[in-house]
Motif scaffolding. Structure first.
Motif, PDB file in Angstrom:
ATOM      1  N   PHE A 243      81.586  40.702  14.323  1.00 48.21           N
ATOM      2  CA  PHE A 243      81.723  41.997  14.934  1.00 48.21           C
ATOM      3  C   PHE A 243      83.428  42.503  14.068  1.00 48.21           C
ATOM      4  N   THR A 244      81.810  43.611  13.516  1.00 55.15           N
ATOM      5  CA  THR A 244      83.137  43.829  12.031  1.00 55.15           C
ATOM      6  C   THR A 244      83.528  45.613  13.068  1.00 55.15           C
ATOM      7  N   GLY A 245      84.006  45.662  11.660  1.00 52.62           N
ATOM      8  CA  GLY A 245      84.746  47.432  12.564  1.00 52.62           C
ATOM      9  C   GLY A 245      85.992  46.858  13.315  1.00 52.62           C
ATOM     10  N   GLN A 246      86.362  47.276  14.026  1.00 58.28           N
ATOM     11  CA  GLN A 246      87.312  47.779  15.351  1.00 58.28           C
ATOM     12  C   GLN A 246      86.987  46.914  16.244  1.00 58.28           C
ATOM     13  N   LEU A 247      85.540  47.155  16.352  1.00 61.73           N
ATOM     14  CA  LEU A 247      84.895  47.283  17.909  1.00 61.73           C
ATOM     15  C   LEU A 247      85.390  44.979  17.821  1.00 61.73           C
ATOM     16  N   LYS A 248      86.906  44.352  18.121  1.00 65.89           N
ATOM     17  CA  LYS A 248      86.143  42.827  18.415  1.00 65.89           C
ATOM     18  C   LYS A 248      86.276  42.362  19.920  1.00 65.89           C
ATOM     19  N   PRO A 249      86.163  41.637  19.990  1.00 63.18           N
ATOM     20  CA  PRO A 249      86.168  40.815  21.201  1.00 63.18           C
ATOM     21  C   PRO A 249      87.761  40.993  21.865  1.00 63.18           C
ATOM     22  N   TRP A 250      88.899  40.935  21.240  1.00 71.47           N
ATOM     23  CA  TRP A 250      89.679  41.287  22.210  1.00 71.47           C
ATOM     24  C   TRP A 250      90.295  42.524  21.658  1.00 71.47           C
ATOM     25  N   SER A 251      89.562  43.689  21.573  1.00 70.91           N
ATOM     26  CA  SER A 251      89.891  45.221  21.968  1.00 70.91           C
ATOM     27  C   SER A 251      89.361  45.526  23.513  1.00 70.91           C
ATOM     28  N   ASN A 252      89.833  46.240  23.919  1.00 64.39           N
ATOM     29  CA  ASN A 252      89.597  46.530  25.473  1.00 64.39           C
ATOM     30  C   ASN A 252      88.689  47.440  25.197  1.00 64.39           C
ATOM     31  N   SER A 253      88.706  48.171  24.359  1.00 61.92           N
ATOM     32  CA  SER A 253      87.270  48.987  24.096  1.00 61.92           C
ATOM     33  C   SER A 253      85.830  47.735  24.076  1.00 61.92           C
ATOM     34  N   PHE A 254      85.923  47.065  24.012  1.00 61.43           N
ATOM     35  CA  PHE A 254      85.122  45.701  23.764  1.00 61.43           C
ATOM     36  C   PHE A 254      83.559  45.985  24.894  1.00 61.43           C
ATOM     37  N   ALA A 255      82.616  46.487  24.858  1.00 61.10           N
ATOM     38  CA  ALA A 255      82.026  46.847  26.020  1.00 61.10           C
ATOM     39  C   ALA A 255      80.276  45.568  25.822  1.00 61.10           C
ATOM     40  N   LEU A 256      80.644  44.826  24.567  1.00 62.33           N
ATOM     41  CA  LEU A 256      78.466  44.486  24.908  1.00 62.33           C
ATOM     42  C   LEU A 256      78.998  43.686  25.591  1.00 62.33           C
ATOM     43  N   ASP A 257      77.244  44.085  25.675  1.00 68.37           N
ATOM     44  CA  ASP A 257      76.737  42.650  26.534  1.00 68.37           C
ATOM     45  C   ASP A 257      76.301  41.349  25.722  1.00 68.37           C
ATOM     46  N   HIS A 258      77.568  40.969  25.090  1.00 73.06           N
ATOM     47  CA  HIS A 258      78.523  39.512  24.588  1.00 73.06           C
ATOM     48  C   HIS A 258      79.005  38.657  25.819  1.00 73.06           C
ATOM     49  N   PRO A 259      78.765  37.453  25.951  1.00 75.80           N
ATOM     50  CA  PRO A 259      79.933  36.468  26.333  1.00 75.80           C
ATOM     51  C   PRO A 259      81.396  36.483  25.493  1.00 75.80           C
ATOM     52  N   ALA A 260      81.563  36.720  24.184  1.00 70.17           N
ATOM     53  CA  ALA A 260      82.673  36.850  23.391  1.00 70.17           C
ATOM     54  C   ALA A 260      83.833  36.999  23.713  1.00 70.17           C
ATOM     55  N   ARG A 261      83.753  38.032  24.783  1.00 73.79           N
ATOM     56  CA  ARG A 261      85.190  38.429  25.236  1.00 73.79           C
ATOM     57  C   ARG A 261      85.499  37.338  26.326  1.00 73.79           C
ATOM     58  N   ALA A 262      84.223  37.684  27.038  1.00 74.79           N
ATOM     59  CA  ALA A 262      85.109  36.740  28.476  1.00 74.79           C
ATOM     60  C   ALA A 262      85.054  35.224  28.317  1.00 74.79           C
ATOM     61  N   GLU A 263      84.618  34.727  26.723  1.00 78.83           N
ATOM     62  CA  GLU A 263      85.176  33.259  26.644  1.00 78.83           C
ATOM     63  C   GLU A 263      86.791  33.007  25.744  1.00 78.83           C
ATOM     64  N   LEU A 264      86.816  34.326  25.564  1.00 77.05           N
ATOM     65  CA  LEU A 264      87.668  34.409  24.143  1.00 77.05           C
ATOM     66  C   LEU A 264      89.514  34.166  25.142  1.00 77.05           C
ATOM     67  N   ILE A 265      89.173  35.469  26.347  1.00 78.16           N
ATOM     68  CA  ILE A 265      89.753  35.675  27.465  1.00 78.16           C
ATOM     69  C   ILE A 265      90.559  33.496  28.245  1.00 78.16           C
ATOM     70  N   ALA A 266      89.228  33.362  28.401  1.00 81.03           N
ATOM     71  CA  ALA A 266      89.246  31.459  29.364  1.00 81.03           C
ATOM     72  C   ALA A 266      89.841  31.012  28.208  1.00 81.03           C
ATOM     73  N   PHE A 267      89.654  30.963  26.914  1.00 78.02           N
ATOM     74  CA  PHE A 267      89.869  30.251  26.012  1.00 78.02           C
ATOM     75  C   PHE A 267      92.114  30.836  26.185  1.00 78.02           C
ATOM     76  N   LEU A 268      92.684  31.912  25.667  1.00 78.40           N
ATOM     77  CA  LEU A 268      93.614  32.384  25.705  1.00 78.40           C
ATOM     78  C   LEU A 268      94.527  32.045  27.280  1.00 78.40           C
ATOM     79  N   ALA A 269      94.009  32.242  28.092  1.00 77.83           N
ATOM     80  CA  ALA A 269      94.805  31.794  29.470  1.00 77.83           C
ATOM     81  C   ALA A 269      94.938  30.318  29.684  1.00 77.83           C
ATOM     82  N   ARG A 270      94.611  29.833  29.085  1.00 78.19           N
ATOM     83  CA  ARG A 270      95.285  28.160  28.665  1.00 78.19           C
ATOM     84  C   ARG A 270      95.650  27.689  27.426  1.00 78.19           C
ATOM     85  N   SER A 271      96.223  28.778  26.940  1.00 81.38           N
ATOM     86  CA  SER A 271      96.943  28.022  25.658  1.00 81.38           C
ATOM     87  C   SER A 271      98.350  28.302  25.801  1.00 81.38           C
ATOM     88  N   PRO A 272      99.272  28.807  24.134  1.00 79.15           N
ATOM     89  CA  PRO A 272      99.672  29.047  23.796  1.00 79.15           C
ATOM     90  C   PRO A 272     100.227  30.851  23.805  1.00 79.15           C
TER      91      PRO A 272
END
Length: 334
Positions: A243-272
Motif C-alpha cells: 500500500f504505497t503512497g498515502q493510502l494505508k490500511p490505517w488511513s481513514n480514506s482507505f476504501a479499497l475492496d481489501h480485507p487489510a483494514r478490517a483485520e488491522l482494526i480487529a488486531f488493534l482492538a485487542r492490543s495495547p
C-alpha cells in the motif's frame, strides 16, 4: 548448527503498531519450522511493550545500530528506514536469508515464504522493479535514475523508461553474498560522499551500490497500490500487496475492496495500540481527514513501457516455479 531464515520488520514509533499486526499475520500464515518472524526497532520501550503483549513474538533492539551514525531524513521518513541495511551484517551468524518487509505491505498467503526456496544465483539481493521511479516522468525521478544508475536523461524520460531500479519495500537478502560484497560499507561511504542526502534514503543507496546487479522478482511479490487497482493484479496475482503512497490500511480514506483494514482494526482492538488509527489520522484533534487518494496514471508512454517490461522480462520466481503469471490478462494498454 544450520542457520535459519528470518522475515524482519523494522519499525520506528510511528509504524510500530502496523508492524506488530503484520508480524501477527505472518506468524499465522507461517508453516515453516526454519523461518523466524522478527519485529526490530530503535524504540526499546515499544519492544518491551511488544514482549509484554505477546511473549512469543521475537523482537530485535536496533538502538546501538542507530546511534552515532549520520542518517539524513526526508519528509515523513525517519532514521529507522535505513536500519534494514544493517540487518545482514548484524544477523549473519544466525540467518542465511533475511526477507525485509515494509510495514505497509500485506501478505496474501503463505506463498510469501516460498521466497526462501529461491535460488538467488549468487546475488546479494532479490527484489521487484519499482513501478513509479522508472515509469513516471518527473525531475525527481530523472535525477534519481541519474544518481543511482548513472543514466542520462531529462524530465521527458528519453532513454529512461523502464530502467531496472528496485523498490525497497520487499527485499530478500542473501546474507553471505551481501556481507562478502561489503554493501553496508559501500552505502555508508555514499552517505559520506556523493549521496549525502539521498532522495529515497535506503532505496537510493541500495540501487546506487547494486546498479542493476540484483535478482528480479515478478510484481506478484510487491504489487503496489497503483498496480493492484488495474488489470495488473490479474496478470500477476499478488503474494504481497504494497500500500504505497498515502493510502494505508490505517488511513481513514482507505476504501479499497481489501480485507487489510478490517483485520488491522480487529488486531488493534485487542492490543495495547487501540488508539493507533485515531492518532495516526489526527481527525479528532481538529485536523481534517486526508483526501481519498486516487491512483495517479502512468500516462500512455509510461503504461506502454510497463507492459513492454512485463512482456520481455524474465522473473526468477516464475522461472523457478514459485509463481505463475497470467499472460492472457496483460492488457494492450491501461
Amino acid at each position: 548448527m544450520a542457520r535459519r531464515n528470518a522475515v524482519v520488520l523494522v519499525a520506528d514509533a510511528a509504524q510500530f503498531s502496523p508492524s506488530m499486526f503484520l508480524a501477527h499475520r505472518l506468524r499465522t500464515l507461517n508453516r515453516r519450522p526454519d523461518v523466524d518472524i522478527i519485529v526490530a526497532s530503535n524504540a526499546p520501550p515499544l519492544l518491551a511493550q511488544a514482549r509484554a503483549f505477546d511473549a512469543d513474538q521475537m523482537v530485535l533492539d536496533l538502538t546501538s545500530v542507530d546511534s552515532g551514525r549520520r542518517l539524513p531524513v526526508r519528509s515523513y521518513l525517519t532514521r529507522a528506514t535505513y536500519l534494514r541495511l544493517f540487518l545482514p551484517g548484524l544477523l549473519r551468524r544466525r540467518y542465511a536469508r533475511i526477507l525485509y518487509l515494509d510495514s505497509d505491505v500485506y501478505p496474501e498467503s503463505e506463498q510469501v515464504f516460498r521466497l526462501f526456496d529461491l535460488d538467488m544465483g549468487g546475488h546479494a539481493v532479490a527484489a521487484v522493479r519499482d513501478l513509479n521511479v522508472p515509469f513516471v516522468p518527473s525531475h525527481h525521478n530523472a535525477d534519481e535514475l541519474n544518481a543511482t544508475l548513472g543514466l542520462k536523461g531529462d524530465v521527458r524520460f528519453i532513454g529512461l523508461f523502464g530502467a531496472k531500479y528496485l523498490n525497497g519495500g520487499v527485499e530478500l537478502f542473501d546474507v553471505d553474498a551481501f556481507v562478502a560484497a561489503r554493501l553496508e560499507k559501500k552505502m555508508m561511504e555514499l552517505l559520506r560522499g556523493r549521496l549525502a542526502n539521498p532522495l529515497w534514503m535506503d532505496q537510493t543507496l541500495l540501487n546506487a551500490v547494486l546498479r542493476t546487479d540484483w535478482l528480479e522478482l515478478s510484481p506478484s511479490f510487491n504489487l503496489i497500490t497503483r498496480a493492484w487497482l488495474t488489470s495488473l493484479r490479474h496478470f500477476a496475482p499478488a503474494a504481497i500487496v504494497h500500500f504505497t503512497g498515502q493510502l494505508k490500511p490505517w488511513s481513514n480514506s482507505f476504501a479499497l475492496d481489501h480485507p487489510a483494514r478490517a483485520e488491522l482494526i480487529a488486531f488493534l482492538a485487542r492490543s495495547p495500540w487501540r488508539t493507533f488509527i485515531i492518532e495516526a489520522n489526527r481527525v479528532l484533534t481538529g485536523s481534517p481527514a486526508p483526501p481519498i487518494e486516487q491512483p495517479v496514471p502512468w500516462g500512455p508512454v509510461g503504461a506502454a513501457a510497463i507492459i513492454r517490461y512485463l512482456r520481455e522480462t524474465s522473473f526468477a520466481d516464475v522461472e523457478q516455479g514459485l509463481t505463475t503469471l497470467n499472460p492472457a490478462a496483460l492488457p494492450a494498454s491501461f
